[in-house]
Design a protein around this motif. Structure first.
Motif, short mmCIF file in Angstrom:
data_model
loop_
_atom_site.label_atom_id
_atom_site.label_comp_id
_atom_site.label_asym_id
_atom_site.label_seq_id
_atom_site.Cartn_x
_atom_site.Cartn_y
_atom_site.Cartn_z
N GLY A 93 0.81 -1.21 0.00
CA GLY A 93 0.00 0.00 0.00
C GLY A 93 0.84 1.26 0.00
N ALA A 94 1.94 1.24 0.76
CA ALA A 94 2.83 2.41 0.81
C ALA A 94 3.44 2.68 -0.56
CB ALA A 94 3.91 2.19 1.85
N ARG B 120 16.27 4.83 3.32
CA ARG B 120 16.03 3.97 4.47
C ARG B 120 14.68 4.22 5.12
NH1 ARG B 120 21.43 5.77 5.19
NH2 ARG B 120 22.96 4.13 4.73
N THR B 121 14.12 5.42 4.95
CA THR B 121 12.84 5.73 5.58
C THR B 121 11.89 6.32 4.54
OG1 THR B 121 13.47 8.00 6.18
CG2 THR B 121 13.99 6.25 7.76
N TRP B 122 10.59 6.20 4.84
CA TRP B 122 9.61 6.77 3.92
C TRP B 122 9.67 8.29 3.93
CZ3 TRP B 122 7.71 4.73 -0.07
CH2 TRP B 122 7.41 3.37 -0.13
N GLN B 123 9.92 8.88 5.09
CA GLN B 123 10.04 10.33 5.12
C GLN B 123 11.21 10.79 4.26
OE1 GLN B 123 10.12 12.22 8.91
NE2 GLN B 123 7.96 11.82 9.34
N GLY B 124 12.31 10.05 4.28
CA GLY B 124 13.45 10.40 3.44
C GLY B 124 13.13 10.29 1.97
N ARG B 125 12.42 9.24 1.58
CA ARG B 125 12.04 9.09 0.16
C ARG B 125 11.11 10.21 -0.28
NH1 ARG B 125 10.56 2.97 1.68
NH2 ARG B 125 12.69 2.14 1.86
N MET C 58 1.41 11.31 -0.37
CA MET C 58 2.67 11.35 0.36
C MET C 58 2.44 11.29 1.88
SD MET C 58 4.91 11.17 -1.86
CE MET C 58 5.19 11.42 -3.62
N LEU C 59 1.41 11.95 2.36
CA LEU C 59 1.09 11.88 3.78
C LEU C 59 0.65 10.49 4.18
CD1 LEU C 59 -0.75 15.27 4.40
CD2 LEU C 59 1.59 14.66 5.01
N VAL C 60 -0.08 9.82 3.31
CA VAL C 60 -0.49 8.44 3.59
C VAL C 60 0.75 7.55 3.68
CG1 VAL C 60 -1.73 6.43 2.69
CG2 VAL C 60 -2.76 8.71 2.56
N VAL C 61 1.68 7.74 2.76
CA VAL C 61 2.92 6.95 2.77
C VAL C 61 3.67 7.18 4.08
CG1 VAL C 61 5.21 6.79 1.75
CG2 VAL C 61 3.22 6.82 0.29
N MET C 62 3.77 8.42 4.50
CA MET C 62 4.45 8.73 5.76
C MET C 62 3.72 8.13 6.95
SD MET C 62 5.29 12.66 4.74
CE MET C 62 5.52 13.18 6.44
N ILE D 142 5.60 5.13 9.15
CA ILE D 142 6.18 5.87 10.27
C ILE D 142 6.70 4.90 11.33
CG2 ILE D 142 4.10 6.03 11.71
CD1 ILE D 142 4.87 8.98 12.18
N ASP D 143 7.73 5.31 12.05
CA ASP D 143 8.32 4.52 13.12
C ASP D 143 7.34 4.52 14.29
OD1 ASP D 143 9.73 3.42 15.19
OD2 ASP D 143 11.62 4.42 14.69
N ARG D 144 6.70 3.39 14.55
CA ARG D 144 5.66 3.32 15.58
C ARG D 144 6.22 3.60 16.98
NH1 ARG D 144 0.33 3.38 13.82
NH2 ARG D 144 0.32 2.48 11.75
N GLU D 145 7.40 3.08 17.27
CA GLU D 145 7.95 3.30 18.61
C GLU D 145 8.23 4.78 18.84
OE1 GLU D 145 11.30 0.83 19.12
OE2 GLU D 145 10.19 -1.05 19.00
N ARG D 146 8.78 5.44 17.81
CA ARG D 146 9.07 6.86 17.95
C ARG D 146 7.80 7.66 18.09
NH1 ARG D 146 9.90 11.07 14.14
NH2 ARG D 146 11.32 12.68 14.89
N SER D 147 6.73 7.26 17.37
CA SER D 147 5.47 7.98 17.42
C SER D 147 4.79 7.84 18.77
CB SER D 147 4.53 7.49 16.32
OG SER D 147 5.15 7.65 15.06
#
Length: 792
Positions: free
Chosen positions: A446-447, A500-505, A770-774, A778-783
């Motif tokens: 989906g991402a 390495r991360t979706w936010q980076g992409r 793009m927001l859906v992808v993020m 997203i890193d669940r532990e960080r969130s």
């Protein structure tokens, strides 16, 4: 106080830099053609109009005379858009003669009613000679009908005949033409060239019906007119019984209607009945006859005169780019462009006559000045192939732009519905307890699906890098170019450490997209031109700079990307670097967008200034209030109005629409301009409601699916059906600031630009995926460590 200092600094930098660039016009923007090879200016200009003629009709064997002109002179595609989607011959000639877009009406007698007259193009008629009011047969319907039906296009081999006396003539009921154009919003002046001839001691000779339409003044009077079949005589001398060996040198300006490339009364709204394929041999014969007619005219034109052949209107539906060829002392072999389009190989219908007379040193008061530029080229075949490819690209984009837009709309609808269902608590509970692997796969695939969807709008611009218009099937070529453009953007997203991360992409493709758009605009807007989400020369709404949809994508990409990058810098303790990065990007971008010679984007520049200022304020930890937003908007508007004023000080032929808008405001036309922009917004909503619906769907997706409502106590209850399922994509304050600045900028674009409803809709087509992808990646532990208090 800190807020005021930041705002003052931004206004000072932009106010000093933007006006300085605004007055600097690149060489490719305006100018005139190269000096004549012989070193002598042309003595006159002969304009031959042939509605429906395209460059693809011209070849060394099919049209030897026209091909010879193309070899010796400059060629271009001609945008013939007037006030309707397809331009009838009468409207084309009227617009050509007035130097402004005009409607045409049926001036045939009341008793003459051809089949389907209410839907077909208005039938052009001859003006009534002033000396022939009592001519035999004037009151005879049969004789009058014969006069209406006679035209050189019906008899291409008319031999040289008896000299026909010519002189003043008048159209009856010409006031109907003026009435039809009174509410168009364009200040067309049919009598401008006739009055110039009287005041400046240069005359205009008109041959044929279309030429009479172009030369008629506001009362329908033509100073010197004769049928096209009378080209064996000089109309200024025939009445006196004088002989003339050269018949096309009596007036500085000679207009000739050489007929049309198809039936002159075709159906403008018929998608299949009137086109090149259905006309077949009929159109082939018309083109051959037209070339022979042009050859006879060329024989009677002195070498010292410029000659221009132009397809002044359409001859089928849908509208297409037509041909313009200019040869003579003022033009060397090459590709032609006009000052209003600034695009190589493209001229606008309303530029032809002002630029043509300007080349021979004549001016006409009341007509917007224009000039021609010739890009030299000695290879006629190569430049004609390139121009035909450009014309095919324009036609393909014009045909498929609506389909592409609807496709993106449908995808957006499907994405919204899928999110609404997948984020419901029962659905999520079932996926987590019974199919955890399915849930993981769904998140991954989906991402990537959402990510690819978000790249499609920008891929439409990247496709312009490829020469797909030269392929045998340009429609499939465009599809393949978009696919390759999408693949290129996907490659960017995984080409560096940001993969390495979706936010980076998301940040990588966003900033690359923003930079590509800015660089393209500074280099001439070739990716904007003939793009599915750019502007199309057939529509002829804009020819250079940044379009509304391009501006929306730029604002979304730049502000979202900068927000993500700034969040990483802030987390690393480099807040000053983040501020300098955003400020530098803002200054460069606003200079490019607001420069009348480059971006020439009035509303988009205001929206960009507002968006970048909001992001900068967040980096300085200044809360954005309604009052501060109003002050930011007022400051941005003041800066851009100042740029428009500076543009207005330049010569009229060099102004962009910035300067023209400023001049309209000074002339008291500001309310008319605003009304026209509002009408354009309403027209989009009516014609393309699917696009308008994207905006509320985007709001729904952001507010609910992306957990924006649960950030605040007052609205948290509305998100209760999605409790414990909404992903905190906007958890980081700086990422949230990037999103908020993009949303505000798109909102400003909605209010201040013409066709503004397309701005937030287009921006949402990139922003929401793009927001859906993020959210998905997203890193669940960080969130989970981000409390509601920390998010505020």
């Amino acid at each position: 106080m800190l807020f005021l200092r930041v705002l003052a600094s931004v206004a000072c930098v932009l106010g000093l830099v933007v006006p300085g660039v605004a007055v600097a016009t690149p060489a490719q923007a305006v100018g005139s053609s190269a000096p004549p090879a012989a070193g002598e200016a042309a003595s006159g200009v002969v304009v031959i109009g042939a509605s429906g003629l395209t460059l693809s009709d011209i070849g060394p064997e099919r049209t030897p005379h026209l091909w010879s002109m193309a070899e010796d002179g400059a060629s271009a595609n001609l945008a013939v858009r007037t006030l309707t989607p397809a331009t009838c011959a009468a409207a084309g000639w009227l617009s050509f003669g007035a130097g402004a877009r005009m409607h045409s009406v049926d001036l045939t007698p009341d008793w003459f009613s051809p089949l389907l007259a209410h839907t077909s193009c208005p039938r052009m008629i001859d003006p009534v000679p002033d000396t022939a009011a009592e001519a035999p047969g004037a009151d005879d319907p049969d004789a009058a009908e014969a006069s209406v039906e006679s035209d050189v296009s019906h008899d291409p081999d008319v031999p040289a005949g008896t000299p026909v006396a010519a002189g003043p003539a008048t159209f009856e009921d010409f006031d109907r033409v003026l009435a039809a154009n009174a509410g168009s919003g364009y200040s067309a002046d049919p009598g401008v060239f006739t009055r110039s001839a009287d005041s400046d001691d240069w005359c205009t000779a008109a041959y044929g019906r279309g030429a009479a339409y172009a030369a008629a003044d506001e009362e329908g009077r033509v100073t010197t007119w004769a049928p096209t079949t009378s080209l064996v005589t000089d109309p200024t001398k025939a009445s006196a019984g004088e002989d003339s060996a050269q018949i096309l040198d009596a007036c500085a300006l000679t207009l000739i209607d050489a007929g049309t490339a198809a039936d002159p009364t075709w159906e403008p709204n018929a998608w299949h009945a009137w086109n090149d394929e259905s006309l077949g041999r009929t159109r082939t014969g018309q083109i051959a006859a037209l070339d022979a007619r042009v050859g006879r005219i060329l024989e009677q034109t002195p070498d010292s005169s410029d000659i221009i052949v132009a397809g002044l209107g359409d001859a089928d539906h849908p509208s297409r780019l037509r041909a313009v060829i200019a040869t003579g002392p003022s033009y060397e072999p090459g590709t032609l462009r006009s000052s209003s389009t600034r695009q190589p190989g493209l001229v606008q219908l309303t530029d032809v006559l002002p630029a043509a007379i300007g080349e021979i040193g004549l001016e006409s008061a009341g007509v917007s000045p224009a000039s021609f530029v010739v890009d030299p080229s000695d290879d006629a075949a190569s430049r004609m192939n390139a121009l035909v490819a450009d014309s095919r690209k324009a036609g393909t984009v014009h045909t498929h732009a609506q389909t592409f837009s609807v496709l993106l709309d449908v995808i957006h609808y499907a994405l919204t519905i899928a999110l609404a269902i997948l984020l419901l608590t029962p659905v999520v509970r079932t996926l987590r307890t019974k199919t955890p692997r399915t849930l993981a796969a769904l998140r991954t695939y989906g991402a990537w699906t959402c990510f690819t969807i978000g790249l499609l709008p920008m891929a439409g611009f990247v496709a312009g890098i490829l020469p797909w218009g030269r392929l045998p099937a340009p429609g499939w070529g465009l599809t393949g170019a978009i696919a390759l453009g999408t693949a290129a953007l996907l490659a960017v997203s995984v080409a560096g450490p940001w993969r390495r991360t979706w936010q980076g992409r998301v940040a990588a493709v966003s900033l690359v997209s923003a930079v590509v758009l800015v660089v393209d605009v500074a280099l001439g807007s070739r990716l904007q031109f003939n793009a599915l989400m750019g502007y199309n020369p057939i529509v002829a709404g804009r020819f250079y700079g940044l379009g509304n949809q391009g501006a929306a994508l730029f604002l979304t990409a730049a502000l979202l990307g900068l927000g993500i990058v700034s969040s990483r810098l802030v987390d690393a303790g480099r807040a000053v670097t983040a501020r300098l990065l955003v400020a530098g990007f803002a200054v460069v971008s606003v200079i490019v967008l607001g420069n009348p010679a480059w971006g020439a984007k009035f509303g988009g520049t205001v929206a960009a200034i507002v968006g970048f200022t909001v992001l900068l304020l967040s980096l300085f930890r200044i809360r954005v209030s309604i009052l501060r937003l109003v002050l930011i908007g007022a400051g941005a508007l003041t800066i851009i109005v100042g740029v428009a004023g500076l543009d207005y000080l330049r010569p009229p032929a060099e102004r962009s629409h910035f300067g023209n808008f400023f001049g309209q405001a000074l002339d008291g036309q500001l309310l008319d301009v605003i009304a026209r922009k509002l009408e354009a917004n309403l027209r989009i909503i009516v014609i393309n409601p699917a696009l308008a619906i994207v905006v509320p769907l985007a709001v729904f997706t952001v507010l609910f699916s992306l957990a924006y409502l649960q950030r605040y106590t007052a609205t948290a209850g509305l998100a209760r059906p999605w409790a414990h399922t909404l992903p905190p994509a906007l958890a980081h304050p700086t990422v949230h600031a990037g999103f908020l600045s993009a949303a505000i900028a798109l909102g400003v674009g909605l209010v201040i630009t013409d066709s503004g409803v397309a701005v937030p809709a287009t921006g949402a087509m990139m922003l929401v995926p793009m927001l859906v992808v993020m959210s998905v990646g997203i890193d669940r532990e960080r969130s989970s460590t981000m409390t509601p208090e920390a998010l505020r």
